[in-house]
Design an enzyme around this catalytic site. Sequence first.
Site, PDB file in Angstrom:
ATOM      1  N   ASP A   1      -3.601   0.678  -8.487  1.00 35.87           N
ATOM      2  CA  ASP A   1      -4.584  -0.362  -8.201  1.00 35.87           C
ATOM      3  C   ASP A   1      -4.907  -1.104  -9.492  1.00 35.87           C
ATOM      4  O   ASP A   1      -5.086  -0.481 -10.545  1.00 35.87           O
ATOM      5  CB  ASP A   1      -5.856   0.262  -7.624  1.00 35.87           C
ATOM      6  CG  ASP A   1      -6.847  -0.779  -7.141  1.00 35.87           C
ATOM      7  OD1 ASP A   1      -6.492  -1.543  -6.221  1.00 35.87           O
ATOM      8  OD2 ASP A   1      -7.962  -0.835  -7.688  1.00 35.87           O
TER       9      ASP A   1
ATOM     10  N   ASP B   1      -4.291  -5.730  -3.915  1.00 34.12           N
ATOM     11  CA  ASP B   1      -3.748  -5.500  -5.262  1.00 34.12           C
ATOM     12  C   ASP B   1      -3.313  -4.043  -5.439  1.00 34.12           C
ATOM     13  O   ASP B   1      -3.111  -3.593  -6.553  1.00 34.12           O
ATOM     14  CB  ASP B   1      -4.780  -5.883  -6.322  1.00 34.12           C
ATOM     15  CG  ASP B   1      -6.056  -5.077  -6.222  1.00 34.12           C
ATOM     16  OD1 ASP B   1      -6.487  -4.525  -7.249  1.00 34.12           O
ATOM     17  OD2 ASP B   1      -6.643  -5.002  -5.123  1.00 34.12           O
TER      18      ASP B   1
ATOM     19  N   ASN C   1      -9.896 -12.304 -10.756  1.00 36.87           N
ATOM     20  CA  ASN C   1      -9.713 -13.521  -9.961  1.00 36.87           C
ATOM     21  C   ASN C   1     -10.865 -14.495 -10.177  1.00 36.87           C
ATOM     22  O   ASN C   1     -10.652 -15.702 -10.315  1.00 36.87           O
ATOM     23  CB  ASN C   1      -9.623 -13.181  -8.469  1.00 36.87           C
ATOM     24  CG  ASN C   1      -8.202 -13.046  -7.979  1.00 36.87           C
ATOM     25  OD1 ASN C   1      -7.257 -13.410  -8.656  1.00 36.87           O
ATOM     26  ND2 ASN C   1      -8.059 -12.512  -6.806  1.00 36.87           N
TER      27      ASN C   1
END
Length: 178
Positions: free
Chosen positions: A51, A95, A59
């Site tokens: 992860d 992700d 982001n």
Amino acid sequence: MLQIANTELKRRAMLDGLTEVMNRLGFDSAYGEIWKKSVRDRTSLALVMVDIDHFKCLNDTYGHLFGDEWIKRVAQTLQSFTLQPDHFVARYGGDEMMMVLSDTTAWKAAEMSERIRLEISEMAALELSEDGPTVTLSLGIAATIPSENLSPDVLIKRADEALYQAKAAGRNKTVIWK
């Protein structure tokens, strides 16, 4: 001609469009086959759940194109460590990625995972500013010798638990399920 087109469609249906590694559907199919092979051969099977730490923050700070680029880079880095035919990488969700490593012990998977974690950290350190968020990975590992009386989902659950242990321990860590 139709058979070639159908084969290509099936292949594309199993790939993640962003990363070009297997998608969740591809993972489910290939993992099931690797599990059966490990049961038959009585060989160890390791899963590494990966992860990207604080991905939403990355982001929000750098933008979605940045996030997409790093998801691709992580997938490519993981892929570069899958040197055996029965090793593969899949985008598990968002992700999160999954590495499936046949004929691999937990300790071998941990050694590989640490090299991956350090490689991504070094890449990020070279490219990102010191005052902003950086890209790090948390990795959870589980391994077993599969048997007919053990569900393949058990190994996934264990890798997921190890991943959450890595995150609870401060992130940017590799943890083996115990």
